[in-house]
Design a protein around this motif. Structure first.
Motif, PDB file in Angstrom:
ATOM      1  N   VAL A   1       4.743   2.573   3.797  1.00 53.29           N
ATOM      2  CA  VAL A   1       5.784   3.600   3.652  1.00 53.29           C
ATOM      3  C   VAL A   1       5.869   4.466   4.903  1.00 53.29           C
ATOM      4  CG1 VAL A   1       6.468   5.682   2.382  1.00 53.29           C
ATOM      5  CG2 VAL A   1       5.733   3.637   1.130  1.00 53.29           C
ATOM      6  N   ALA A   2       4.727   4.849   5.452  1.00 56.51           N
ATOM      7  CA  ALA A   2       4.707   5.739   6.617  1.00 56.51           C
ATOM      8  C   ALA A   2       5.182   5.051   7.886  1.00 56.51           C
ATOM      9  CB  ALA A   2       3.299   6.302   6.828  1.00 56.51           C
ATOM     10  N   ARG A   3       5.213   3.727   7.884  1.00 55.62           N
ATOM     11  CA  ARG A   3       5.533   2.983   9.110  1.00 55.62           C
ATOM     12  C   ARG A   3       6.804   2.150   9.009  1.00 55.62           C
ATOM     13  NH1 ARG A   3       0.138   3.248   8.447  1.00 55.62           N
ATOM     14  NH2 ARG A   3       0.150   1.486   7.013  1.00 55.62           N
ATOM     15  N   THR A   4       7.602   2.398   7.979  1.00 54.22           N
ATOM     16  CA  THR A   4       8.832   1.632   7.807  1.00 54.22           C
ATOM     17  C   THR A   4      10.004   2.387   8.424  1.00 54.22           C
ATOM     18  OG1 THR A   4       8.010   0.654   5.743  1.00 54.22           O
ATOM     19  CG2 THR A   4      10.384   0.560   6.135  1.00 54.22           C
ATOM     20  N   PRO A   5      10.587   1.869   9.493  1.00 51.34           N
ATOM     21  CA  PRO A   5      11.675   2.587  10.170  1.00 51.34           C
ATOM     22  C   PRO A   5      12.926   2.674   9.302  1.00 51.34           C
ATOM     23  CG  PRO A   5      11.433   0.376  11.088  1.00 51.34           C
ATOM     24  CD  PRO A   5      10.263   0.590  10.160  1.00 51.34           C
ATOM     25  N   GLY A   6      13.613   3.806   9.388  1.00 56.42           N
ATOM     26  CA  GLY A   6      14.883   3.986   8.700  1.00 56.42           C
ATOM     27  C   GLY A   6      14.779   4.363   7.245  1.00 56.42           C
ATOM     28  N   LEU A   7      13.562   4.453   6.708  1.00 57.90           N
ATOM     29  CA  LEU A   7      13.409   4.764   5.292  1.00 57.90           C
ATOM     30  C   LEU A   7      13.942   6.168   4.989  1.00 57.90           C
ATOM     31  CD1 LEU A   7      12.167   2.775   3.249  1.00 57.90           C
ATOM     32  CD2 LEU A   7      10.099   4.173   3.241  1.00 57.90           C
ATOM     33  N   ASP A   8      13.707   7.108   5.905  1.00 53.84           N
ATOM     34  CA  ASP A   8      14.177   8.480   5.702  1.00 53.84           C
ATOM     35  C   ASP A   8      15.701   8.554   5.698  1.00 53.84           C
ATOM     36  OD1 ASP A   8      14.081   7.757   8.431  1.00 53.84           O
ATOM     37  OD2 ASP A   8      14.093   9.855   9.057  1.00 53.84           O
ATOM     38  N   VAL A   9      16.347   7.743   6.524  1.00 52.43           N
ATOM     39  CA  VAL A   9      17.811   7.737   6.585  1.00 52.43           C
ATOM     40  C   VAL A   9      18.395   7.252   5.262  1.00 52.43           C
ATOM     41  CG1 VAL A   9      19.832   6.761   7.740  1.00 52.43           C
ATOM     42  CG2 VAL A   9      17.803   7.401   9.073  1.00 52.43           C
ATOM     43  N   ARG A  10      17.811   6.196   4.729  1.00 58.90           N
ATOM     44  CA  ARG A  10      18.287   5.652   3.456  1.00 58.90           C
ATOM     45  C   ARG A  10      18.053   6.640   2.317  1.00 58.90           C
ATOM     46  NH1 ARG A  10      15.521   0.063   2.711  1.00 58.90           N
ATOM     47  NH2 ARG A  10      16.914   0.008   0.907  1.00 58.90           N
ATOM     48  N   LEU A  11      16.894   7.302   2.317  1.00 60.43           N
ATOM     49  CA  LEU A  11      16.630   8.292   1.281  1.00 60.43           C
ATOM     50  C   LEU A  11      17.589   9.475   1.415  1.00 60.43           C
ATOM     51  CD1 LEU A  11      15.021   9.398  -1.076  1.00 60.43           C
ATOM     52  CD2 LEU A  11      13.313  10.248   0.554  1.00 60.43           C
ATOM     53  N   ARG A  12      17.862   9.899   2.658  1.00 59.87           N
ATOM     54  CA  ARG A  12      18.783  11.021   2.868  1.00 59.87           C
ATOM     55  C   ARG A  12      20.156  10.716   2.260  1.00 59.87           C
ATOM     56  NH1 ARG A  12      18.805  11.256   8.232  1.00 59.87           N
ATOM     57  NH2 ARG A  12      16.979  12.641   8.227  1.00 59.87           N
ATOM     58  N   GLU A  13      20.616   9.490   2.418  1.00 58.20           N
ATOM     59  CA  GLU A  13      21.919   9.110   1.857  1.00 58.20           C
ATOM     60  C   GLU A  13      21.930   9.294   0.342  1.00 58.20           C
ATOM     61  OE1 GLU A  13      22.365   5.123   3.181  1.00 58.20           O
ATOM     62  OE2 GLU A  13      22.974   5.676   5.227  1.00 58.20           O
ATOM     63  N   HIS A  14      20.858   8.892  -0.313  1.00 60.60           N
ATOM     64  CA  HIS A  14      20.781   9.039  -1.768  1.00 60.60           C
ATOM     65  C   HIS A  14      20.686  10.514  -2.165  1.00 60.60           C
ATOM     66  CE1 HIS A  14      20.621   4.773  -2.271  1.00 60.60           C
ATOM     67  NE2 HIS A  14      19.430   4.637  -1.712  1.00 60.60           N
TER      68      HIS A  14
END
Length: 274
Positions: A132-145
């Motif tokens: 989870v800490a090393r997966t790129p773009g995860l924060d962007v996808r969560l922000r959209e939700h």
């Protein structure tokens, strides 16, 4: 893992009190009368961050069932794809076992588990287990939700959890809300690591629902009795309320700004103490 400083515990216990006072509190917990309150879940827009498929029912399943009963709208976001360690249930056909991954089976289990709570809105971010800490773009996808759902409350594993994916969920949320101006309550729940609570929820009315929901995760409970351990923790937590109930879920509940400030202060204290 560094211990949280005493000064931060005092801050934690005080910071949520004014905010929670407007959100359906019932009474002060007798054994925690300076730090923890009993919360009555309300009809809110709820988003749940679950690093793994089962964390959500273990950590806050009874409370989520109460929120649904109160009229809440609940969305569960699974951060990982379910392809971590697990046991294929013995009654799965050998041929099907060869063509069905643990991750696919866990998704089916998650749907069944959340259906027990009457939750049907499920999202998957599909990070690899432990990454989870090393997966790129995860924060962007969560922000959209987050921007689409605009929750009143976000449940997530408290940042002192032992599992690295559980800890990473708080940092992921921090990155996802940056610059959005979103305001909601963070409710940190416990899975592997008991937390210092400032909020209790009586789950006597929903504990059997929680038990059934955990049991739906057959790939998880096949070799570990999560029902026993989860309900054991909930039974222990009820001691804070003495004779009021038998099962309680405990949380650290704070407005998002205060939760992230506490997260940052803990991180700074961990660095300076090394």
């Amino acid at each position: 893992m560094k211990l949280i400083p005493r000064s931060l515990l005092k801050y934690l216990s005080k910071a949520a009190r004014p905010w929670l006072g407007t959100q359906g509190l019932l009474l002060t917990a007798k054994l925690y009368n300076r730090s923890a309150l009993v919360w009555n879940p309300q009809a809110e827009t709820v988003l749940v961050l679950a690093p793994h498929m089962d964390d959500e029912v273990i950590g806050c399943g009874g409370t989520l069932a109460r929120q649904i009963a109160a009229g809440a709208t609940v969305t569960v976001v699974f951060l990982t794809d379910g392809n971590g360690p697990g046991v294929m249930p013995p009654d799965v056909d050998a041929g099907a076992a060869q063509t069905t991954s643990i991750g696919q089976l866990r998704r089916r289990e998650a749907v069944a588990a959340l259906a027990e709570l009457d939750i049907h809105d499920i999202l998957y971010l599909d990070a690899a287990d432990g990454e989870v800490a090393r997966t790129p773009g995860l924060d962007v996808r969560l922000r959209e939700h987050l921007l689409r759902i605009r929750p009143d409350v976000v449940y997530l594993p408290f940042f002192l959890e032992e599992h690295p994916d559980h800890r990473a969920a708080s940092y992921l949320l921090r990155d996802a809300v940056q610059g959005t101006g979103l305001k909601f309550r963070c409710v940190g729940y416990e899975v592997w690591t008991p937390l210092f609570p400032n909020c209790f929820v009586d789950i006597d009315s929903t504990v059997e629902i929680k038990k059934k929901a955990i049991g739906r995760y057959r790939t998880q409970v096949a070799d570990t009795d999560y029902i026993h351990s989860a309900l054991g923790l909930n039974a222990y937590r009820s001691s804070a309320l003495l004779s009021h109930c038998r099962f309680v879920e405990a949380f650290c509940a704070l407005p998002v700004h205060d939760y992230l400030e506490l997260l940052g202060a803990y991180g700074r204290s961990a660095i300076t103490s090394e």
